[in-house]
Design an enzyme around this catalytic site. Structure first.
Site, short mmCIF file in Angstrom:
data_model
loop_
_atom_site.label_atom_id
_atom_site.label_comp_id
_atom_site.label_asym_id
_atom_site.label_seq_id
_atom_site.Cartn_x
_atom_site.Cartn_y
_atom_site.Cartn_z
N CYS A 33 0.82 -1.21 0.00
CA CYS A 33 0.00 0.00 0.00
C CYS A 33 0.85 1.26 0.00
O CYS A 33 0.34 2.37 -0.16
CB CYS A 33 -0.91 0.04 1.21
SG CYS A 33 -2.18 -1.21 1.16
N CYS A 102 -3.42 7.97 6.65
CA CYS A 102 -2.13 7.97 7.35
C CYS A 102 -2.32 8.23 8.84
O CYS A 102 -1.60 7.67 9.67
CB CYS A 102 -1.21 9.05 6.78
SG CYS A 102 -0.73 8.73 5.08
#
Lengths: 149, 397
Positions: A33, A102
């Protein structure tokens, strides 16, 4: 595209590194990812005395790791477990929508490290309580099915 | 480039407009503003200059002026060529052959056509990004109406065997289109020699203005008209012409054609200096794209254990403008389809950097990059949990 706060934490990340013989280590994400966060904790008397991180990822991944370590340093485990991805985003004066995942990773990494510590202590852990936060739809990582349930 | 070390190495995204080009364009905003379709002198004067620009484009490609159609850019030219040929020839067949490393202007057009009942073969490429002529040949069926293969890849710079594919397509009587947006101005092209039936180009990749491009369509090619309306572009692409843009395109392509050999030679030398330096100075690095059959100004690397965006941000802080993959995809989180197509694993594709050189770059620029890039990559690697595993021999992955 990034706030000044993000750029500050990206260009001068706080608490980068490793802790040898860490009390707890948490690693989340995957290289496929494009981001991995690893957080090391040194815990004494239920207090996070020291914290370090290593991150493979974009500017936002580095900045969220950096600020998350700052936010939990010196805190009790209970306080650290209350860290949310929203708080991380707010502390950075916002993140672009595509980068909100994130902050989710940063929250997960902190919780994974605390869980690792608890496991080592032989304490009963309730992973569901710490891991597996449920991000809102729009905060869901769009690039893989990692934690989008 | 300047004292502030502002180093632009993203010419594949876009170039500045050459001063000479701009100067040639300016009167067409204010003095020669007439509508080229008007019968009066204001219009006729402009018409004459459009014709001259068209001749310049034709000359640079080895085509006839009557085979050049101005468009709003490369994406429009790609859309027109592929949709136009597909719809105009659907009574003959419904099969299109392309590659899996095309620009999105081509890929998304093909995906659209698939929904419309066309069948598309997306040919794979090898680890250098090359498509094999044999694979093209094997993909041809009696329903194939179009082969569309890019001249040179925008991300990794690999140049395809266009003349061989052109010959094959001609033998089989199948239309051959090439997206030459990255190639025009850097590579010698001759549409006759190379048996190219249609070719897309865009001015802002060779020091012309943005928003103007062209589609070359060989005489006799059946194509659906793209914009219905007035008689502009012989009725095939209606709408009052982007006159300053057309003038700029004409001037830019003329300059590019005149300077092609010298420019290409200089870019190749700079590129090879950059590639050699990076490969020598930075371990765990891969050069993406073909080592020789590549665009003169294109260098594309993958640095293991680091992520492309943080690399770009760090370079930007040092005044270096590069790109990771393609600028069009920088808003997306997925690694580039081109890097995946050449077989890179996701995590390595994430750590890619494209530096595309242009006229303003010098040897000093290259050496400056070679001075700061290893430091940046090292700093990010020191921060990367993936690198620690390599160094420490910790296999606890």
């Amino acid at each position: 595209m990034y706030s000044e706060k993000v750029m500050d934490h990206f260009s001068n990340p706080r608490n980068v590194g490793e802790i040898t013989d860490a009390s707890g280590v948490g690693e989340v994400g995957n290289a496929k990812c494009g981001d991995i966060m690893k957080i090391y904790l040194q815990i004494e008397d239920n207090i996070i005395k020291d914290v370090k991180f290593k991150t493979f990822g974009c500017g936002a991944a580095i900045a969220t790791s950096s600020i998350a370590t700052e936010m939990i340093k010196g805190k009790s485990l209970d306080e650290a477990l209350k860290l949310t991805n929203k708080a991380v985003v707010e502390a950075l004066d916002g993140l672009p929508p595509a980068k909100v995942h994130c902050s989710v990773l940063a929250e997960e990494a902190v919780k994974a490290a605390i869980e690792d510590y608890m496991k080592k202590q032989g304490k009963e852990t309730k992973p569901s309580e710490y891991i597996g936060i449920e991000p809102n739809e729009e905060e869901c990582c769009s690039k893989c099915e990692r934690k989008c349930r | 480039m300047n004292g502030n070390r502002g180093i632009y190495m993203d010419h594949a995204a876009t170039t500045y407009t050459n001063k000479e080009v701009l100067e040639e364009m300016l009167p067409f905003f204010t003095v020669n503003f007439g509508n080229p379709s008007s019968i009066h002198k204001f219009g006729r004067d402009v018409r004459k200059h459009i014709d001259i620009a068209r001749e310049k484009v034709a000359k640079a490609l080895g085509a006839d002026p009557g085979e050049i159609y101005f468009t709003a850019g490369g994406s429009e030219a790609d859309n027109w060529a592929v949709k136009g040929a597909a719809y105009a020839n659907k009574n003959i067949g419904n099969h299109i052959i392309t590659t899996n490393i095309e620009h999105h202007a081509l890929l998304h057009t093909c995906e659209y056509l698939e929904k419309e009942g066309f069948e598309v073969t997306y040919l794979p490429v090898d680890e250098n990004g090359l498509v094999s002529v044999e694979a093209v040949n094997n993909a041809i069926t009696d329903k194939t109406i179009l082969i569309s293969i890019m001249y040179a890849n925008n991300e990794i710079g690999t140049i395809q065997p266009i003349a061989e594919i052109g010959r094959l397509a001609r033998e089989k009587g199948i239309y051959f289109h090439t997206d030459a947006v990255q190639a025009v101005g850097s590579v010698k092209i001759d549409v006759r020699e190379q048996n190219i039936d249609m070719l897309s180009l865009s001015a802002h990749k060779f020091y012309g203005p943005k928003g103007i491009g062209a589609l070359y369509v060989r005489k006799g090619i059946k194509l659906i008209n793209f914009v219905h309306g007035g008689a502009q572009e012989r009725g095939r692409r209606a709408g009052t012409e982007n006159v300053p843009g057309i003038i700029g395109l004409g001037k830019a392509i003329e300059l590019a054609a005149n300077n092609l050999e010298g420019y290409s030679k200089r870019m190749t030398a700079l590129r090879d200096r950059l590639i050699k330096g990076v490969m020598e100075k930075i371990p765990y690095t891969r050069l993406n794209g073909h080592p020789v059959k590549r665009l003169p100004g294109n260098a594309n690397f993958s640095f293991q254990f680091v992520e492309g965006e943080s690399l770009l941000l760090n370079l930007d802080m040092k005044g270096i403008a590069g790109s990771s993959g393609s600028a069009c995809t920088s808003g997306s989180l997925d690694p580039s389809h081109v890097l995946l197509a050449i077989g890179l694993p996701h995590e390595i594709a994430h750590g890619s950097l494209r530096l595309s050189l242009g006229a303003v770059n010098t040897e000093e620029d290259i050496d400056y990059v070679l001075g700061v890039l290893p430091e940046i990559v090292d700093r990010l690697r020191q921060m990367s949990p993936l690198y620690e595993k390599v160094r420490g021999g910790n296999t606890n992955v």
